[in-house]
Enzyme design. Sequence first.
Site, mmCIF file in Angstrom:
data_model
loop_
_atom_site.group_PDB
_atom_site.id
_atom_site.type_symbol
_atom_site.label_atom_id
_atom_site.label_comp_id
_atom_site.label_asym_id
_atom_site.label_seq_id
_atom_site.Cartn_x
_atom_site.Cartn_y
_atom_site.Cartn_z
ATOM 1 N N ASN A 124 6.743 38.510 9.672
ATOM 2 C CA ASN A 124 7.193 38.361 8.285
ATOM 3 C C ASN A 124 8.653 38.782 8.129
ATOM 4 O O ASN A 124 9.120 39.688 8.815
ATOM 5 C CB ASN A 124 6.303 39.194 7.359
ATOM 6 C CG ASN A 124 4.839 38.792 7.501
ATOM 7 O OD1 ASN A 124 4.549 37.644 7.831
ATOM 8 N ND2 ASN A 124 3.936 39.720 7.282
ATOM 9 N N VAL A 125 9.333 38.124 7.204
ATOM 10 C CA VAL A 125 10.767 38.384 7.024
ATOM 11 C C VAL A 125 11.047 39.150 5.733
ATOM 12 O O VAL A 125 12.204 39.398 5.393
ATOM 13 C CB VAL A 125 11.579 37.061 7.010
ATOM 14 C CG1 VAL A 125 11.491 36.354 8.354
ATOM 15 C CG2 VAL A 125 11.142 36.133 5.881
ATOM 16 N N ASP A 126 9.997 39.534 5.009
ATOM 17 C CA ASP A 126 10.189 40.083 3.667
ATOM 18 C C ASP A 126 10.498 41.576 3.616
ATOM 19 O O ASP A 126 10.766 42.123 2.555
ATOM 20 C CB ASP A 126 8.955 39.793 2.806
ATOM 21 C CG ASP A 126 7.672 40.181 3.524
ATOM 22 O OD1 ASP A 126 7.620 41.268 4.126
ATOM 23 O OD2 ASP A 126 6.719 39.380 3.511
ATOM 24 N N HIS B 149 11.004 37.341 13.409
ATOM 25 C CA HIS B 149 11.631 36.189 12.742
ATOM 26 C C HIS B 149 12.805 36.629 11.871
ATOM 27 O O HIS B 149 13.264 35.880 11.026
ATOM 28 C CB HIS B 149 10.605 35.420 11.907
ATOM 29 C CG HIS B 149 9.566 34.719 12.730
ATOM 30 N ND1 HIS B 149 8.300 34.433 12.288
ATOM 31 C CD2 HIS B 149 9.617 34.257 14.016
ATOM 32 C CE1 HIS B 149 7.602 33.821 13.240
ATOM 33 N NE2 HIS B 149 8.382 33.711 14.303
ATOM 34 N N CYS C 175 27.662 37.511 9.420
ATOM 35 C CA CYS C 175 28.684 36.477 9.559
ATOM 36 C C CYS C 175 28.174 35.343 10.452
ATOM 37 O O CYS C 175 27.688 35.582 11.553
ATOM 38 C CB CYS C 175 29.939 37.101 10.169
ATOM 39 S SG CYS C 175 31.215 35.889 10.529
ATOM 40 N N CYS D 218 36.335 37.844 8.151
ATOM 41 C CA CYS D 218 36.969 36.704 8.815
ATOM 42 C C CYS D 218 36.956 35.424 7.984
ATOM 43 O O CYS D 218 37.531 34.419 8.382
ATOM 44 C CB CYS D 218 36.313 36.450 10.177
ATOM 45 S SG CYS D 218 34.707 35.644 10.061
HETATM 46 ZN ZN LIG Z 1 33.007 37.231 9.925
#
Ligand SMILES: [Zn+2]
Length: 245
Positions: free
Chosen positions: A99-101, A116, A124, A149
């Site tokens: 899970n990404v939560d 995941h 970035c 950047c």
């Molecule tokens: Zn950057």
Amino acid sequence: MINRAIELIRKSTRPVIFTGAGMSRESGMRTFRGEDGLWKQYSPEQLSSISGLRSAPEVVWNWYRMRLMTGEGVVPHAGYKALTYLQSKKGKLPVITQNVDGLHRLAGQTDVLEIHGSMRTASCLDECGFSTELTSGILKNLPPFCPDCGAILRPDIVLFGELLPQKIISKSYELAEDCDLMIVIGTSVQVWPAAGIPFAALENGAVIIEINPVQTELPRSDHVISIRRKAGEILPLLVGLEEKT
Ligand SMILES: [Zn+2]
């Protein structure tokens, strides 16, 4: 069966947790697969791919912000609290999650391997090294740009067209091969290579306690205890937070 599971958890010296979408769903988090999956309404190829992010970052980030907003106010259920309690009792209890939560961390757990990625941070896209928590300030003007950047930022989840983070996958397999007990919660064990993790534990002699209201791909065996209940109902009992009645 419940008593055997309680005993196994109590005696285990090298337990590992492995969780999937069902764990999140019980907290009301909308997920990618399953009945109410967001994928039914949108094309994943456009909205959550690395090529989509490069070609239409504003569209992808708008969708992503919407996803984050649907997760606002979602709190970890009793099953998460039970795991936090077990982690404090055992001292060491790695948590591998699909899970990404970020709910495991939100529940106070440490040693969480997010195979995941996590939707709570961004970094970035050109990999200059910048990363940040996703705050409402960052999500105000989309797409957000890297202050170092000038490239666009990317959510720290694994996007379509990307490999899973190799270090975290290797570490997860190492833990699976070394554990004596794996508690597998809310995962259908269908999505590879993550699905190989409980099988690696089994092959190396660990016992599996599986908590899932529905049938999964795990085999029927003496080494697999399948409890067809919701994690929020059964985990507090299994870890000794609640007495069996
Ligand atoms: Zn950057």
